[in-house]
Design an enzyme around this catalytic site. Structure first.
Site, PDB file in Angstrom:
ATOM      1  N   LYS A   1       0.835  -1.223   0.000  1.00  0.00           N
ATOM      2  CA  LYS A   1       0.000   0.000   0.000  1.00  0.00           C
ATOM      3  C   LYS A   1       0.862   1.262   0.000  1.00  0.00           C
ATOM      4  CE  LYS A   1      -3.824  -2.537   1.966  1.00  0.00           C
ATOM      5  NZ  LYS A   1      -5.033  -2.525   2.773  1.00  0.00           N
TER       6      LYS A   1
ATOM      7  N   HIS B   1      -8.871  -3.101  -6.217  1.00  0.00           N
ATOM      8  CA  HIS B   1      -8.823  -3.141  -4.750  1.00  0.00           C
ATOM      9  C   HIS B   1      -9.913  -2.239  -4.168  1.00  0.00           C
ATOM     10  CE1 HIS B   1      -7.434  -2.710  -0.640  1.00  0.00           C
ATOM     11  NE2 HIS B   1      -6.720  -3.809  -0.830  1.00  0.00           N
TER      12      HIS B   1
ATOM     13  N   GLU C   1     -11.733 -10.652  -1.152  1.00  0.00           N
ATOM     14  CA  GLU C   1     -11.444  -9.780  -0.006  1.00  0.00           C
ATOM     15  C   GLU C   1     -12.733  -9.141   0.497  1.00  0.00           C
ATOM     16  OE1 GLU C   1      -7.155  -8.214   0.175  1.00  0.00           O
ATOM     17  OE2 GLU C   1      -8.270  -6.827  -1.065  1.00  0.00           O
TER      18      GLU C   1
ATOM     19  N   SER D   1      -7.150  -8.922   6.650  1.00  0.00           N
ATOM     20  CA  SER D   1      -6.655  -9.214   7.998  1.00  0.00           C
ATOM     21  C   SER D   1      -5.945 -10.562   8.115  1.00  0.00           C
ATOM     22  CB  SER D   1      -7.788  -9.100   9.016  1.00  0.00           C
ATOM     23  OG  SER D   1      -8.294  -7.776   9.040  1.00  0.00           O
TER      24      SER D   1
ATOM     25  N   GLY E   1      -2.064  -7.315   3.546  1.00  0.00           N
ATOM     26  CA  GLY E   1      -1.784  -5.881   3.605  1.00  0.00           C
ATOM     27  C   GLY E   1      -0.780  -5.574   4.700  1.00  0.00           C
TER      28      GLY E   1
HETATM   29  P1  PGA Z   1      -5.014  -6.113   5.496  1.00  0.00           P
HETATM   30  O1  PGA Z   1      -5.223  -5.605   3.983  1.00  0.00           O
HETATM   31  O2  PGA Z   1      -4.231  -7.385   5.415  1.00  0.00           O
HETATM   32  O3  PGA Z   1      -4.252  -5.007   6.162  1.00  0.00           O
HETATM   33  O4  PGA Z   1      -6.375  -6.314   6.060  1.00  0.00           O
HETATM   34  C1  PGA Z   1      -5.553  -6.520   2.999  1.00  0.00           C
HETATM   35  C2  PGA Z   1      -5.643  -5.871   1.655  1.00  0.00           C
HETATM   36  O5  PGA Z   1      -6.041  -4.703   1.563  1.00  0.00           O
HETATM   37  O6  PGA Z   1      -5.311  -6.494   0.637  1.00  0.00           O
END
Ligand code: PGA
Length: 253
Positions: free
Chosen positions: A10, A96, A168, A214, A235
Protein backbone atom coordinates in the site's frame (compact mmCIF):
# COMPACT_ATOMS: atom_id res chain seq x y z
CA UNK A 1 0.37 -26.15 -7.38
CA UNK A 2 2.14 -24.30 -4.54
CA UNK A 3 0.34 -21.56 -2.63
CA UNK A 4 0.66 -17.96 -3.68
CA UNK A 5 1.38 -15.23 -1.12
CA UNK A 6 1.04 -11.64 -2.28
CA UNK A 7 2.03 -8.67 -0.13
CA UNK A 8 0.30 -5.36 -0.79
CA UNK A 9 2.53 -2.74 0.81
CA UNK A 10 0.00 0.00 0.00
CA UNK A 11 1.11 3.64 0.49
CA UNK A 12 3.93 2.83 2.90
CA UNK A 13 7.75 2.85 2.87
CA UNK A 14 8.17 6.60 2.75
CA UNK A 15 11.87 6.96 1.99
CA UNK A 16 14.84 5.14 0.52
CA UNK A 17 16.09 4.81 4.08
CA UNK A 18 12.94 2.95 5.11
CA UNK A 19 13.15 0.85 1.98
CA UNK A 20 16.72 -0.21 2.67
CA UNK A 21 15.78 -1.19 6.19
CA UNK A 22 12.89 -3.26 4.81
CA UNK A 23 15.28 -4.98 2.39
CA UNK A 24 17.84 -5.83 5.04
CA UNK A 25 15.14 -7.21 7.39
CA UNK A 26 13.59 -9.20 4.56
CA UNK A 27 16.87 -10.57 3.23
CA UNK A 28 17.89 -11.67 6.71
CA UNK A 29 14.57 -13.44 7.41
CA UNK A 30 14.55 -15.03 3.97
CA UNK A 31 17.71 -16.96 4.83
CA UNK A 32 15.66 -19.07 7.25
CA UNK A 33 13.37 -20.33 4.51
CA UNK A 34 13.51 -21.99 1.15
CA UNK A 35 10.37 -20.88 -0.69
CA UNK A 36 10.22 -21.15 -4.47
CA UNK A 37 10.59 -17.67 -5.99
CA UNK A 38 7.34 -18.17 -7.86
CA UNK A 39 5.24 -18.38 -4.69
CA UNK A 40 6.02 -14.96 -3.16
CA UNK A 41 5.03 -11.59 -4.58
CA UNK A 42 5.56 -8.11 -3.15
CA UNK A 43 3.63 -5.11 -4.49
CA UNK A 44 5.40 -1.91 -3.42
CA UNK A 45 4.40 1.65 -4.35
CA UNK A 46 5.41 2.09 -8.01
CA UNK A 47 8.23 4.46 -7.06
CA UNK A 48 10.01 1.50 -5.46
CA UNK A 49 9.39 -1.13 -8.13
CA UNK A 50 12.82 -0.94 -9.71
CA UNK A 51 14.61 -1.08 -6.35
CA UNK A 52 12.51 -4.09 -5.33
CA UNK A 53 13.37 -5.86 -8.58
CA UNK A 54 17.05 -5.16 -8.04
CA UNK A 55 17.05 -6.26 -4.43
CA UNK A 56 15.07 -9.45 -4.81
CA UNK A 57 16.20 -10.77 -8.18
CA UNK A 58 14.86 -14.30 -8.57
CA UNK A 59 13.91 -14.79 -4.91
CA UNK A 60 10.42 -13.38 -5.41
CA UNK A 61 8.16 -11.68 -7.93
CA UNK A 62 7.29 -8.01 -7.94
CA UNK A 63 3.78 -6.72 -8.51
CA UNK A 64 2.20 -3.29 -8.92
CA UNK A 65 -0.71 -1.87 -6.93
CA UNK A 66 -2.32 -0.18 -9.91
CA UNK A 67 -2.08 0.24 -13.68
CA UNK A 68 -3.59 2.37 -16.46
CA UNK A 69 -5.23 0.90 -19.56
CA UNK A 70 -3.27 2.64 -22.34
CA UNK A 71 0.32 1.78 -23.30
CA UNK A 72 1.68 5.34 -23.53
CA UNK A 73 0.74 8.95 -24.12
CA UNK A 74 -0.83 12.01 -22.51
CA UNK A 75 -2.21 10.49 -19.31
CA UNK A 76 -0.73 12.59 -16.53
CA UNK A 77 0.26 10.63 -13.48
CA UNK A 78 -0.51 7.20 -14.87
CA UNK A 79 1.68 4.11 -15.33
CA UNK A 80 1.08 1.75 -18.24
CA UNK A 81 1.03 -2.05 -18.38
CA UNK A 82 3.94 -1.97 -20.83
CA UNK A 83 6.05 0.16 -18.46
CA UNK A 84 5.37 -2.27 -15.63
CA UNK A 85 6.27 -5.22 -17.83
CA UNK A 86 9.48 -3.54 -18.99
CA UNK A 87 10.49 -2.93 -15.38
CA UNK A 88 10.15 -6.61 -14.49
CA UNK A 89 6.68 -6.56 -12.94
CA UNK A 90 4.72 -9.80 -13.18
CA UNK A 91 1.50 -9.15 -11.23
CA UNK A 92 -0.81 -6.18 -10.83
CA UNK A 93 -3.53 -5.65 -8.25
CA UNK A 94 -6.74 -4.44 -9.92
CA UNK A 95 -10.02 -3.41 -8.33
CA UNK A 96 -8.82 -3.14 -4.75
CA UNK A 97 -11.63 -1.93 -2.49
CA UNK A 98 -9.58 1.09 -1.43
CA UNK A 99 -9.31 2.24 -5.04
CA UNK A 100 -13.00 1.56 -5.63
CA UNK A 101 -13.75 3.68 -2.57
CA UNK A 102 -11.25 6.55 -2.74
CA UNK A 103 -10.59 6.77 -6.49
CA UNK A 104 -14.07 5.95 -7.76
CA UNK A 105 -12.96 2.88 -9.72
CA UNK A 106 -15.99 1.13 -11.16
CA UNK A 107 -16.60 -2.03 -13.17
CA UNK A 108 -15.87 -0.35 -16.49
CA UNK A 109 -12.52 1.04 -15.33
CA UNK A 110 -11.56 -2.24 -13.70
CA UNK A 111 -12.46 -4.12 -16.89
CA UNK A 112 -10.22 -1.79 -18.95
CA UNK A 113 -7.35 -2.34 -16.52
CA UNK A 114 -7.74 -6.13 -16.47
CA UNK A 115 -7.91 -6.28 -20.26
CA UNK A 116 -4.86 -4.04 -20.76
CA UNK A 117 -2.86 -5.95 -18.15
CA UNK A 118 -3.57 -9.29 -19.79
CA UNK A 119 -2.61 -7.89 -23.19
CA UNK A 120 0.76 -6.84 -21.74
CA UNK A 121 1.24 -10.34 -20.26
CA UNK A 122 0.83 -9.16 -16.69
CA UNK A 123 -1.15 -11.29 -14.26
CA UNK A 124 -4.04 -9.27 -12.84
CA UNK A 125 -4.94 -9.93 -9.22
CA UNK A 126 -8.62 -9.04 -9.35
CA UNK A 127 -9.98 -8.02 -5.94
CA UNK A 128 -13.64 -8.63 -5.25
CA UNK A 129 -15.73 -8.79 -2.11
CA UNK A 130 -18.87 -7.69 -0.34
CA UNK A 131 -19.51 -5.01 2.28
CA UNK A 132 -20.83 -5.94 5.72
CA UNK A 133 -24.25 -4.65 4.72
CA UNK A 134 -24.31 -6.79 1.59
CA UNK A 135 -23.28 -9.83 3.61
CA UNK A 136 -26.02 -9.23 6.15
CA UNK A 137 -28.53 -8.87 3.34
CA UNK A 138 -27.45 -12.23 1.85
CA UNK A 139 -26.23 -10.60 -1.33
CA UNK A 140 -22.81 -12.20 -1.63
CA UNK A 141 -23.66 -14.23 -4.74
CA UNK A 142 -25.17 -11.19 -6.43
CA UNK A 143 -22.24 -8.90 -5.57
CA UNK A 144 -19.51 -11.35 -6.58
CA UNK A 145 -21.31 -12.22 -9.80
CA UNK A 146 -21.62 -8.59 -10.81
CA UNK A 147 -18.04 -7.72 -9.89
CA UNK A 148 -16.55 -10.69 -11.76
CA UNK A 149 -18.80 -10.35 -14.81
CA UNK A 150 -18.01 -6.65 -15.14
CA UNK A 151 -14.28 -7.03 -14.57
CA UNK A 152 -13.82 -9.95 -16.97
CA UNK A 153 -16.22 -8.81 -19.66
CA UNK A 154 -14.78 -9.58 -23.11
CA UNK A 155 -11.73 -11.45 -21.78
CA UNK A 156 -10.87 -14.41 -24.03
CA UNK A 157 -10.51 -17.97 -22.78
CA UNK A 158 -6.93 -17.87 -23.94
CA UNK A 159 -6.08 -15.00 -21.58
CA UNK A 160 -8.38 -15.87 -18.68
CA UNK A 161 -5.96 -18.48 -17.37
CA UNK A 162 -3.55 -15.73 -16.26
CA UNK A 163 -6.02 -14.15 -13.84
CA UNK A 164 -5.86 -14.47 -10.06
CA UNK A 165 -8.99 -13.77 -8.04
CA UNK A 166 -8.56 -12.30 -4.57
CA UNK A 167 -11.66 -12.68 -2.43
CA UNK A 168 -11.44 -9.78 -0.01
CA UNK A 169 -14.57 -9.13 2.05
CA UNK A 170 -14.46 -5.34 2.42
CA UNK A 171 -15.47 -5.57 6.08
CA UNK A 172 -12.38 -7.65 6.73
CA UNK A 173 -9.78 -5.40 5.07
CA UNK A 174 -7.78 -3.55 7.73
CA UNK A 175 -10.22 -4.42 10.51
CA UNK A 176 -8.92 -7.62 12.16
CA UNK A 177 -12.32 -9.18 11.55
CA UNK A 178 -12.24 -12.40 9.55
CA UNK A 179 -14.83 -14.75 8.08
CA UNK A 180 -15.04 -18.38 9.15
CA UNK A 181 -13.24 -20.90 6.97
CA UNK A 182 -16.65 -22.21 5.85
CA UNK A 183 -17.74 -18.77 4.71
CA UNK A 184 -14.53 -18.42 2.69
CA UNK A 185 -14.94 -21.87 1.20
CA UNK A 186 -18.48 -20.98 0.14
CA UNK A 187 -17.22 -17.81 -1.51
CA UNK A 188 -14.62 -19.84 -3.37
CA UNK A 189 -17.28 -22.20 -4.71
CA UNK A 190 -19.38 -19.22 -5.82
CA UNK A 191 -16.36 -17.68 -7.58
CA UNK A 192 -15.48 -20.91 -9.40
CA UNK A 193 -19.11 -21.28 -10.54
CA UNK A 194 -19.13 -17.74 -11.94
CA UNK A 195 -15.84 -18.31 -13.76
CA UNK A 196 -17.18 -21.62 -15.12
CA UNK A 197 -20.29 -19.88 -16.44
CA UNK A 198 -18.13 -17.31 -18.26
CA UNK A 199 -15.32 -19.57 -19.52
CA UNK A 200 -14.98 -23.32 -18.99
CA UNK A 201 -14.35 -25.93 -16.33
CA UNK A 202 -10.63 -26.06 -16.90
CA UNK A 203 -10.22 -22.31 -16.33
CA UNK A 204 -12.65 -22.33 -13.41
CA UNK A 205 -10.63 -25.03 -11.68
CA UNK A 206 -7.16 -23.81 -12.52
CA UNK A 207 -7.10 -20.10 -11.75
CA UNK A 208 -5.89 -19.33 -8.23
CA UNK A 209 -8.54 -18.02 -5.84
CA UNK A 210 -6.82 -16.42 -2.86
CA UNK A 211 -8.10 -14.78 0.32
CA UNK A 212 -7.40 -11.25 1.55
CA UNK A 213 -8.46 -9.30 4.65
CA UNK A 214 -6.65 -9.21 8.00
CA UNK A 215 -4.36 -12.12 7.18
CA UNK A 216 -1.64 -12.63 9.80
CA UNK A 217 0.44 -15.54 11.00
CA UNK A 218 -2.36 -16.13 13.54
CA UNK A 219 -5.31 -16.02 11.13
CA UNK A 220 -3.61 -17.64 8.11
CA UNK A 221 -4.57 -21.19 9.05
CA UNK A 222 -8.28 -20.34 9.30
CA UNK A 223 -8.56 -18.05 6.29
CA UNK A 224 -6.25 -19.89 3.92
CA UNK A 225 -5.47 -23.46 4.97
CA UNK A 226 -8.76 -24.63 6.54
CA UNK A 227 -10.70 -22.86 3.80
CA UNK A 228 -8.59 -24.55 1.07
CA UNK A 229 -7.70 -21.26 -0.61
CA UNK A 230 -4.88 -21.12 -3.15
CA UNK A 231 -3.04 -18.39 -1.30
CA UNK A 232 -3.40 -15.04 0.43
CA UNK A 233 -3.23 -11.31 -0.20
CA UNK A 234 -1.70 -9.58 2.79
CA UNK A 235 -1.78 -5.88 3.60
CA UNK A 236 -0.42 -4.67 6.95
CA UNK A 237 1.55 -7.79 7.83
CA UNK A 238 3.53 -7.58 4.58
CA UNK A 239 5.29 -4.55 6.08
CA UNK A 240 6.87 -6.86 8.65
CA UNK A 241 9.13 -9.30 6.76
CA UNK A 242 9.26 -11.74 9.66
CA UNK A 243 5.46 -11.98 9.83
CA UNK A 244 5.02 -12.08 6.06
CA UNK A 245 7.38 -15.03 5.78
CA UNK A 246 5.77 -16.74 8.75
CA UNK A 247 2.46 -16.54 6.87
CA UNK A 248 4.18 -18.09 3.84
CA UNK A 249 5.23 -20.97 6.09
CA UNK A 250 1.77 -21.44 7.58
CA UNK A 251 -0.01 -21.54 4.22
CA UNK A 252 2.61 -23.77 2.61
CA UNK A 253 4.30 -21.70 -0.07
P1 PGA B 1 -5.01 -6.11 5.50
O1 PGA B 1 -5.22 -5.61 3.98
O2 PGA B 1 -4.23 -7.39 5.42
O3 PGA B 1 -4.25 -5.01 6.16
O4 PGA B 1 -6.37 -6.31 6.06
C1 PGA B 1 -5.55 -6.52 3.00
C2 PGA B 1 -5.64 -5.87 1.66
O5 PGA B 1 -6.04 -4.70 1.56
O6 PGA B 1 -5.31 -6.49 0.64
Amino acid sequence: MGKLLIGNLKMNILSSYERDRYFSDFNLEMKKYDFPGSSLVLCPPSLHIEAFRNNFGETLSVGAQNVFWEDKGSYTGEISPKMLKNFGVEYVIVGHSERRKFLGENGRIINAKVTASLKANLKPVLCIGETRQEKDANQIVKVLTLQIREALHGVSKLRAGSIIIAYEPIWSVGTDKIPSSNEIMEAKVIIRKIIFSMFDRNIAESIPVIYGGSVSSFTAKQVCVDSAMDGALVGRESLIPKEFLKIAGVIGC
